[in-house]
Every structure is written in structure tokens, then in C-alpha cells.
Design a protein around this motif. Structure first.
Motif, mmCIF file in Angstrom:
data_model
loop_
_atom_site.group_PDB
_atom_site.id
_atom_site.type_symbol
_atom_site.label_atom_id
_atom_site.label_comp_id
_atom_site.label_asym_id
_atom_site.label_seq_id
_atom_site.Cartn_x
_atom_site.Cartn_y
_atom_site.Cartn_z
ATOM 1 N N ARG A 80 -2.673 47.727 35.963
ATOM 2 C CA ARG A 80 -1.527 46.838 35.750
ATOM 3 C C ARG A 80 -0.320 47.259 36.585
ATOM 4 O O ARG A 80 0.366 46.424 37.182
ATOM 5 N N ASP A 81 -0.042 48.549 36.629
ATOM 6 C CA ASP A 81 1.185 49.034 37.262
ATOM 7 C C ASP A 81 1.038 49.343 38.748
ATOM 8 O O ASP A 81 2.024 49.623 39.425
ATOM 9 N N GLY A 82 -0.194 49.309 39.269
ATOM 10 C CA GLY A 82 -0.407 49.681 40.659
ATOM 11 C C GLY A 82 -0.646 48.516 41.593
ATOM 12 O O GLY A 82 -0.699 47.350 41.185
ATOM 13 N N GLU A 83 -0.772 48.849 42.855
ATOM 14 C CA GLU A 83 -1.086 47.869 43.893
ATOM 15 C C GLU A 83 -2.275 48.387 44.697
ATOM 16 O O GLU A 83 -2.526 49.592 44.744
ATOM 17 N N ALA A 84 -2.987 47.476 45.339
ATOM 18 C CA ALA A 84 -4.136 47.844 46.178
ATOM 19 C C ALA A 84 -5.081 48.787 45.433
ATOM 20 O O ALA A 84 -5.524 49.806 45.964
ATOM 21 N N ILE A 85 -5.379 48.440 44.195
ATOM 22 C CA ILE A 85 -6.188 49.300 43.336
ATOM 23 C C ILE A 85 -7.636 49.368 43.839
ATOM 24 O O ILE A 85 -8.235 48.357 44.207
ATOM 25 N N LYS A 86 -8.174 50.570 43.849
ATOM 26 C CA LYS A 86 -9.574 50.791 44.194
ATOM 27 C C LYS A 86 -10.300 51.262 42.949
ATOM 28 O O LYS A 86 -9.812 52.127 42.220
ATOM 29 N N LEU A 87 -11.484 50.678 42.715
ATOM 30 C CA LEU A 87 -12.232 50.982 41.498
ATOM 31 C C LEU A 87 -13.599 51.564 41.815
ATOM 32 O O LEU A 87 -14.208 51.255 42.841
ATOM 33 N N SER A 88 -14.059 52.409 40.898
ATOM 34 C CA SER A 88 -15.443 52.848 40.893
ATOM 35 C C SER A 88 -15.964 52.427 39.533
ATOM 36 O O SER A 88 -15.689 53.085 38.520
ATOM 37 N N GLY A 89 -16.644 51.294 39.498
ATOM 38 C CA GLY A 89 -16.959 50.702 38.213
ATOM 39 C C GLY A 89 -15.657 50.164 37.628
ATOM 40 O O GLY A 89 -15.016 49.300 38.214
ATOM 41 N N CYS A 90 -15.259 50.706 36.487
ATOM 42 C CA CYS A 90 -13.984 50.329 35.889
ATOM 43 C C CYS A 90 -12.929 51.414 36.090
ATOM 44 O O CYS A 90 -11.761 51.211 35.760
ATOM 45 N N ASN A 91 -13.318 52.565 36.592
ATOM 46 C CA ASN A 91 -12.376 53.669 36.762
ATOM 47 C C ASN A 91 -11.520 53.488 38.004
ATOM 48 O O ASN A 91 -12.019 53.143 39.075
ATOM 49 N N VAL A 92 -10.230 53.717 37.866
ATOM 50 C CA VAL A 92 -9.298 53.625 38.981
ATOM 51 C C VAL A 92 -9.407 54.899 39.812
ATOM 52 O O VAL A 92 -9.174 55.999 39.318
ATOM 53 N N VAL A 93 -9.743 54.762 41.082
ATOM 54 C CA VAL A 93 -9.915 55.925 41.958
ATOM 55 C C VAL A 93 -8.956 55.903 43.144
ATOM 56 O O VAL A 93 -8.923 56.835 43.950
ATOM 57 N N GLY A 94 -8.168 54.863 43.260
ATOM 58 C CA GLY A 94 -7.213 54.782 44.347
ATOM 59 C C GLY A 94 -6.238 53.654 44.120
ATOM 60 O O GLY A 94 -6.442 52.781 43.280
ATOM 61 N N GLY A 95 -5.145 53.676 44.871
ATOM 62 C CA GLY A 95 -4.144 52.629 44.736
ATOM 63 C C GLY A 95 -2.783 53.130 45.166
ATOM 64 O O GLY A 95 -2.655 54.192 45.784
ATOM 65 N N ARG A 96 -1.774 52.382 44.825
ATOM 66 C CA ARG A 96 -0.391 52.740 45.150
ATOM 67 C C ARG A 96 0.465 52.469 43.930
ATOM 68 O O ARG A 96 0.407 51.385 43.356
#
Length: 214
Positions: A80-96
């Protein structure tokens, strides 16, 4: 009505476990400011001495709740709070992420903490010690109110369990919203404030243009 509908949809999705990690639109964690409303809420808070920490443990506030396959509320806030989110399944593994507390821009999820606006230990001293663990879990996972925020790990650790009389964000432009959110959470959950805490909140809100407007 729009907010009520969004909340109902979110609750239904969480109840179903967000099967397959379906993307759910969550409410804006920082709603438009209403100075009169927040000052009224502040006046309605019970003022008393902070309670004891006896019996406190973060385990008494079960979090983070699951929201699907290997997903939890923390992932929900990070998305919700990030941008350009990268996921592995449902887990957030990257973003800004831009931390509202100190203005830091973060791109490594390990540098991001999900902060409770009203810290768990502060809530315990403010009346949550009398709740059931289930209710404390509801509090710790509350994404309906402006309560959970993705912020820099350093700012979150600096804040600890301190109230606004002891700690304020380095980002002074966020003070009005910080005080408003703090009051909103405490008012909704019927938590108390101590004298110094209320004085600090009054001071912070008094410096806001909207708060001084009749």
C-alpha cells in the motif's frame, strides 16, 4: 458511503484469506485533515497517569495476521505505502518507499519497518492491558485507521514506545498529520493519554493552520 463500502470489501477479502493474494484496494492511511474533528476527539480523551508495564509482551498483541498464502498484514502495508513493488508470491521483496517520519527514500524492504502509530507498549499502558489478546490482535493489525505505516527502520527504532511528548518525527512537516493520526487511533480504541502527552498533542495541533481556524 464510499469509505464504508471499501472497508466492507477489505474485511470480506481478509476473512476469505485473500486466496491467491488477490489485490485489494485499502483505504488511504492519511485521510483529509479535519481540524475541528480532531480537536474535539482530543478533548474527549481520558487523561490519567500511564499504567504499569507489568505483564506486557509483544506476544500479547498477535501480529502480523495472515492474509493468504505466505502473506500477512505487513506485506499489505508495504504494498500500500510503496511504489514499483516487486513480489515473490505475496511477499514484498523490492520497491520504493518514502518514510514520512524522516523523508528517507528506501529501496530495500529490510530497511523498512511497519510502525504502529500508537506503539504496542504505549497502548498497554493506556488501557490495552485490560483487553483480551484477541482484541489486542485487532489493534495490532488495524489497517482501517491511520495506524500502520511503512517507515524507515532507523526512525521506527528511534521512536520506540514513546508518545509525542517524548518523540516527534524529524520531518516537521508531518507533525500535524502525526498528531491527528495519534489522536484518531487513541480515540477510536478508547485509550487514555497522560498530561504531558495531551499537552504535546495540543501544542502540535495548535501549530496547524486548520486547527487554529474557527
Amino acid at each position: 458511503m464510499r469509505g464504508t463500502r471499501s472497508q466492507s470489501l477489505l474485511a470480506a477479502a481478509l476473512a476469505l484469506g485473500l486466496a491467491g493474494c488477490v489485490s485489494v484496494s485499502t483505504p488511504d492511511p492519511t485521510p483529509a485533515t479535519d481540524g475541528g474533528n480532531v480537536t474535539e476527539k482530543l478533548a474527549e480523551l481520558t487523561v490519567t497517569s500511564a499504567g504499569s508495564m507489568r505483564g506486557y509482551s509483544r506476544d500479547r498483541f498477535p501480529h502480523w495476521r495472515g492474509t493468504g498464502k505466505n502473506c500477512d498484514v505487513r506485506d499489505t502495508v508495504l504494498k500500500r505505502d510503496g511504489e514499483a513493488i516487486k513480489l515473490s508470491g505475496c511477499n514484498v521483496v523490492g520497491g520504493r518507499w518514502e518514510s514520512v517520519y524522516d523523508g528517507r527514500v528506501l529501496t530495500d524492504p529490510s530497511e523498512v519497518d511497519v510502525d504502529h502509530m500508537v506503539p504496542l507498549a504505549n497502548a498497554w499502558r493506556s488501557g490495552a492491558n485490560r483487553w483480551t489478546d484477541a482484541k489486542r490482535g485487532d489493534f495490532a493489525n488495524d489497517i482501517q485507521l491511520p495506524h500502520l505505516f511503512a517507515v524507515s527502520r532507523t526512525a521506527n527504532r528511534s521512536k520506540g514506545d514513546q508518545d509525542p511528548s517524548q518523540w516527534r518525527p524529524a520531518n516537521r512537516s508531518y507533525w500535524c498529520r502525526y498528531a491527528e493520526n495519534w489522536v484518531t487511533v487513541k480515540h477510536h480504541w478508547q485509550l487514555t493519554v497522560n498530561t504531558a502527552e495531551k499537552a504535546a498533542l495540543t501544542e502540535m495541533l495548535g501549530g496547524c493552520t486548520w486547527a487554529s481556524t474557527p
